[in-house]
Design a protein around this motif. Structure first.
Motif, PDB file in Angstrom:
ATOM      1  N   ILE A  42       1.013  -1.199   0.021  1.00  0.00           N
ATOM      2  CA  ILE A  42      -0.024  -0.116  -0.018  1.00  0.00           C
ATOM      3  C   ILE A  42       0.815   1.183  -0.143  1.00  0.00           C
ATOM      4  CG2 ILE A  42      -1.704  -0.961   1.227  1.00  0.00           C
ATOM      5  CD1 ILE A  42      -0.897   0.353   3.952  1.00  0.00           C
ATOM      6  N   LEU A  43       0.272   2.455  -0.236  1.00  0.00           N
ATOM      7  CA  LEU A  43       0.957   3.708  -0.264  1.00  0.00           C
ATOM      8  C   LEU A  43       0.386   4.436   0.816  1.00  0.00           C
ATOM      9  CD1 LEU A  43       1.739   4.366  -3.844  1.00  0.00           C
ATOM     10  CD2 LEU A  43       3.545   3.551  -2.284  1.00  0.00           C
ATOM     11  N   ARG A  44       1.042   5.235   1.538  1.00  0.00           N
ATOM     12  CA  ARG A  44       0.773   6.363   2.326  1.00  0.00           C
ATOM     13  C   ARG A  44       1.555   7.716   2.490  1.00  0.00           C
ATOM     14  NH1 ARG A  44      -3.131   5.009   6.941  1.00  0.00           N
ATOM     15  NH2 ARG A  44      -4.531   3.429   5.914  1.00  0.00           N
ATOM     16  N   ASP A  45       1.787   8.239   1.143  1.00  0.00           N
ATOM     17  CA  ASP A  45       2.674   9.212   0.865  1.00  0.00           C
ATOM     18  C   ASP A  45       2.632  10.454   1.480  1.00  0.00           C
ATOM     19  OD1 ASP A  45       3.781   7.122  -0.708  1.00  0.00           O
ATOM     20  OD2 ASP A  45       3.417   8.084  -2.399  1.00  0.00           O
ATOM     21  N   ARG A  46       3.423  11.045   2.113  1.00  0.00           N
ATOM     22  CA  ARG A  46       3.620  12.478   2.666  1.00  0.00           C
ATOM     23  C   ARG A  46       4.976  12.622   2.982  1.00  0.00           C
ATOM     24  NH1 ARG A  46      -0.766  15.513   4.686  1.00  0.00           N
ATOM     25  NH2 ARG A  46      -2.780  14.191   4.709  1.00  0.00           N
ATOM     26  N   THR A  47       5.261  13.908   2.819  1.00  0.00           N
ATOM     27  CA  THR A  47       6.689  14.103   3.204  1.00  0.00           C
ATOM     28  C   THR A  47       6.846  13.900   4.816  1.00  0.00           C
ATOM     29  OG1 THR A  47       6.032  16.439   4.228  1.00  0.00           O
ATOM     30  CG2 THR A  47       6.808  16.220   1.798  1.00  0.00           C
ATOM     31  N   PHE A  48       8.050  13.673   5.066  1.00  0.00           N
ATOM     32  CA  PHE A  48       8.205  13.151   6.680  1.00  0.00           C
ATOM     33  C   PHE A  48       7.783  14.012   7.570  1.00  0.00           C
ATOM     34  CE2 PHE A  48      11.119  11.975  10.185  1.00  0.00           C
ATOM     35  CZ  PHE A  48      10.759  10.672  10.502  1.00  0.00           C
ATOM     36  N   ALA A  49       8.030  15.457   7.415  1.00  0.00           N
ATOM     37  CA  ALA A  49       7.485  16.279   8.273  1.00  0.00           C
ATOM     38  C   ALA A  49       6.008  16.192   8.616  1.00  0.00           C
ATOM     39  CB  ALA A  49       7.917  17.785   7.889  1.00  0.00           C
ATOM     40  N   LYS A  50       5.157  15.924   7.754  1.00  0.00           N
ATOM     41  CA  LYS A  50       3.705  15.988   7.688  1.00  0.00           C
ATOM     42  C   LYS A  50       3.224  14.415   7.840  1.00  0.00           C
ATOM     43  CE  LYS A  50       3.255  19.784   4.538  1.00  0.00           C
ATOM     44  NZ  LYS A  50       2.474  20.339   3.436  1.00  0.00           N
ATOM     45  N   MET A  51       4.028  13.498   7.941  1.00  0.00           N
ATOM     46  CA  MET A  51       3.727  12.293   8.179  1.00  0.00           C
ATOM     47  C   MET A  51       3.397  11.683   9.419  1.00  0.00           C
ATOM     48  SD  MET A  51       5.474   8.522   6.688  1.00  0.00           S
ATOM     49  CE  MET A  51       5.467   9.227   4.973  1.00  0.00           C
ATOM     50  N   GLU A  52       2.190  11.252   9.673  1.00  0.00           N
ATOM     51  CA  GLU A  52       1.772  10.586  10.933  1.00  0.00           C
ATOM     52  C   GLU A  52       2.464   9.145  11.182  1.00  0.00           C
ATOM     53  OE1 GLU A  52      -0.138  11.986  13.352  1.00  0.00           O
ATOM     54  OE2 GLU A  52      -0.687  13.682  11.895  1.00  0.00           O
ATOM     55  N   LEU A  53       3.027   9.058  12.333  1.00  0.00           N
ATOM     56  CA  LEU A  53       3.591   7.575  12.581  1.00  0.00           C
ATOM     57  C   LEU A  53       2.782   6.364  12.472  1.00  0.00           C
ATOM     58  CD1 LEU A  53       5.842   8.477  15.774  1.00  0.00           C
ATOM     59  CD2 LEU A  53       6.648   8.371  13.584  1.00  0.00           C
ATOM     60  N   ASP A  54       1.710   6.632  12.628  1.00  0.00           N
ATOM     61  CA  ASP A  54       0.488   5.475  12.285  1.00  0.00           C
ATOM     62  C   ASP A  54       0.713   5.175  10.780  1.00  0.00           C
ATOM     63  OD1 ASP A  54      -0.248   5.188  14.795  1.00  0.00           O
ATOM     64  OD2 ASP A  54      -2.089   6.285  14.497  1.00  0.00           O
ATOM     65  N   ASP A  55       0.908   6.219   9.780  1.00  0.00           N
ATOM     66  CA  ASP A  55       1.014   5.780   8.531  1.00  0.00           C
ATOM     67  C   ASP A  55       2.449   5.269   8.167  1.00  0.00           C
ATOM     68  OD1 ASP A  55      -1.505   6.965   7.956  1.00  0.00           O
ATOM     69  OD2 ASP A  55      -0.781   8.849   7.239  1.00  0.00           O
ATOM     70  N   PHE A  56       3.244   5.731   8.770  1.00  0.00           N
ATOM     71  CA  PHE A  56       4.547   5.062   8.740  1.00  0.00           C
ATOM     72  C   PHE A  56       4.758   3.468   9.253  1.00  0.00           C
ATOM     73  CE2 PHE A  56       8.983   4.142   8.871  1.00  0.00           C
ATOM     74  CZ  PHE A  56       9.881   5.203   8.080  1.00  0.00           C
ATOM     75  N   ARG A  57       4.089   3.430  10.525  1.00  0.00           N
ATOM     76  CA  ARG A  57       3.787   1.728  10.774  1.00  0.00           C
ATOM     77  C   ARG A  57       2.849   1.171   9.965  1.00  0.00           C
ATOM     78  NH1 ARG A  57       2.800   4.684  15.766  1.00  0.00           N
ATOM     79  NH2 ARG A  57       4.933   4.749  17.098  1.00  0.00           N
ATOM     80  N   LEU A  58       2.114   1.560   9.411  1.00  0.00           N
ATOM     81  CA  LEU A  58       1.091   0.722   8.792  1.00  0.00           C
ATOM     82  C   LEU A  58       1.805   0.143   7.347  1.00  0.00           C
ATOM     83  CD1 LEU A  58      -1.715  -0.708   8.111  1.00  0.00           C
ATOM     84  CD2 LEU A  58      -2.367   1.652   7.042  1.00  0.00           C
ATOM     85  N   VAL A  59       2.570   1.309   6.706  1.00  0.00           N
ATOM     86  CA  VAL A  59       3.414   0.749   5.307  1.00  0.00           C
ATOM     87  C   VAL A  59       4.365  -0.098   5.620  1.00  0.00           C
ATOM     88  CG1 VAL A  59       4.888   1.794   3.518  1.00  0.00           C
ATOM     89  CG2 VAL A  59       2.602   2.918   4.261  1.00  0.00           C
ATOM     90  N   MET A  60       5.110  -0.030   6.933  1.00  0.00           N
ATOM     91  CA  MET A  60       5.922  -1.076   7.105  1.00  0.00           C
ATOM     92  C   MET A  60       5.315  -2.366   7.646  1.00  0.00           C
ATOM     93  SD  MET A  60       9.136   0.403   7.323  1.00  0.00           S
ATOM     94  CE  MET A  60      10.090  -0.646   8.183  1.00  0.00           C
ATOM     95  N   ASP A  61       4.325  -2.305   8.298  1.00  0.00           N
ATOM     96  CA  ASP A  61       3.831  -3.611   8.408  1.00  0.00           C
ATOM     97  C   ASP A  61       3.085  -4.411   7.101  1.00  0.00           C
ATOM     98  OD1 ASP A  61       2.634  -5.741  10.539  1.00  0.00           O
ATOM     99  OD2 ASP A  61       0.660  -4.678  10.416  1.00  0.00           O
ATOM    100  N   VAL A  62       2.428  -3.631   6.266  1.00  0.00           N
ATOM    101  CA  VAL A  62       2.167  -4.330   5.187  1.00  0.00           C
ATOM    102  C   VAL A  62       3.198  -4.801   4.315  1.00  0.00           C
ATOM    103  CG1 VAL A  62       0.969  -4.210   2.932  1.00  0.00           C
ATOM    104  CG2 VAL A  62      -0.174  -3.063   5.132  1.00  0.00           C
TER     105      VAL A  62
END
Length: 314
Positions: free
Chosen positions: A103-123
């Motif tokens: 999946i994708l949850r694209d945002r700049t790192f400054a604007k990215m929620e950690l939940d979106d980071f974790r979910l992409v890593m999880d998938v």
């Protein structure tokens, strides 16, 4: 040599559409029995439906092939174990695993929620770990397996707005490197594919005038080569628009700078020599780096010992 998969059983994750669908269709067309896994979510992981995997299965069966659908998420290890158990119950073996789901949850790192980071890593990462763990013992016991991780140029080289995706995709390269070493004596070959293709995942990321050229079908030959019994192991193939490249994680020859209070300053002054790629190698394993460092240190120590102590100036 014919690239065929007769009598082979393959699992393809994220195979309800896009590149995964083409992988599943191609494997089936060349004789494989295929498990089509896809929970049919949108590209950000939301909007669950249940028809995509079955539609691909219907296509394969209509063409005369054998396939079954699985609608579980790769993030659920228990569900992946059940998927593999169902496959074994039906066909008695698992020869090929294509870890394609993402999946994708694209945002700049400054604007990215950690939940979106974790979910992409999880998938991407843990999803591939879950599926691979579910088949690993089986492949060891049958002394045969072909596993393809799906990496990305974003992971290999970086891409604006994709820190989560890039981190997951580069992590898959590290997983591939180690599993290829551990799997070698069991005839389990593990490789990685970095595709460039116009799919739902890349909507808005690829110029419209290039989309036709970057069809998912153009990537599939690389997958077939990496999944075949003649496949290499520990290889990163890149593919798009009918062009194929190989990516390598290299190590420069390096330079022994020594230890001491002034080493940071000396290293800064010598950094161009340390990073010079002339004579760089592709290490066979992680210990090559340590061996290179200690060998250079020992050589430097021997040189100093052969010269002897500096003369005392009176």
């Amino acid at each position: 040599m014919s690239i065929d998969f007769k009598e082979r059983v393959a699992i393809v994750t994220g195979a309800g559409g896009g590149l995964g669908r083409q992988h599943a269709l191609a494997l089936a067309a060349r004789g494989a029995k295929v498990v089509v896994n896809d929970p049919a979510v949108s590209r950000d992981g939301s909007g669950l439906t249940t028809t995509a995997a079955q539609q691909v299965v219907d296509e394969i069966r209509h063409a005369g092939g054998e396939a079954i659908a699985n609608k579980a998420s790769v993030t659920d290890f228990d569900a992946m174990q059940k998927m593999v158990a169902d496959t074994m119950s039906r066909w008695g073996r698992v020869d090929v695993l294509i870890n394609n789901a993402g999946i994708l949850r694209d945002r700049t790192f400054a604007k990215m929620e950690l939940d979106d980071f974790r979910l992409v890593m999880d998938v991407h990462l843990m999803g591939s770990v879950n599926c691979t763990k579910a088949v690993w013992d089986i492949m060891q016991q049958q002394r045969y397996g072909r596993i393809v991780m799906t990496t990305s140029s974003s992971g290999l080289y970086g891409n604006f707005g994709q820190s989560n995706y890039a981190a997951a995709k580069m992590a898959l390269v590290g997983l591939m490197q180690t599993l290829s070493i551990e799997g070698k004596k069991y005839n389990i070959h593990v490789n990685a594919l970095a595709p460039t293709a116009a799919t739902r995942m890349t909507e808005g990321l690829i110029q419209d005038n290039l989309a036709d050229m970057l069809s998912p079908e153009a990537v599939v030959p690389a997958m077939l080569v990496l999944a075949h019994e003649s496949a290499p192991t520990r290889t990163i193939l890149c593919a798009g628009a009918g062009t194929f490249e190989a990516a390598h994680i290299t190590l420069t020859e390096g330079l022994h700078v020594g230890v001491g209070i002034d080493v940071p300053e000396r290293l800064a002054g010598l950094l161009d020599r340390v990073t010079d790629r002339n004579g760089s190698i592709v290490p066979e394993a992680g210990n090559v780096q340590g061996n290179n460092e200690t060998e250079q240190a020992v050589a430097a120590s021997n040189r100093r010992a052969s010269i002897g102590p500096s003369p005392t100036v009176l």
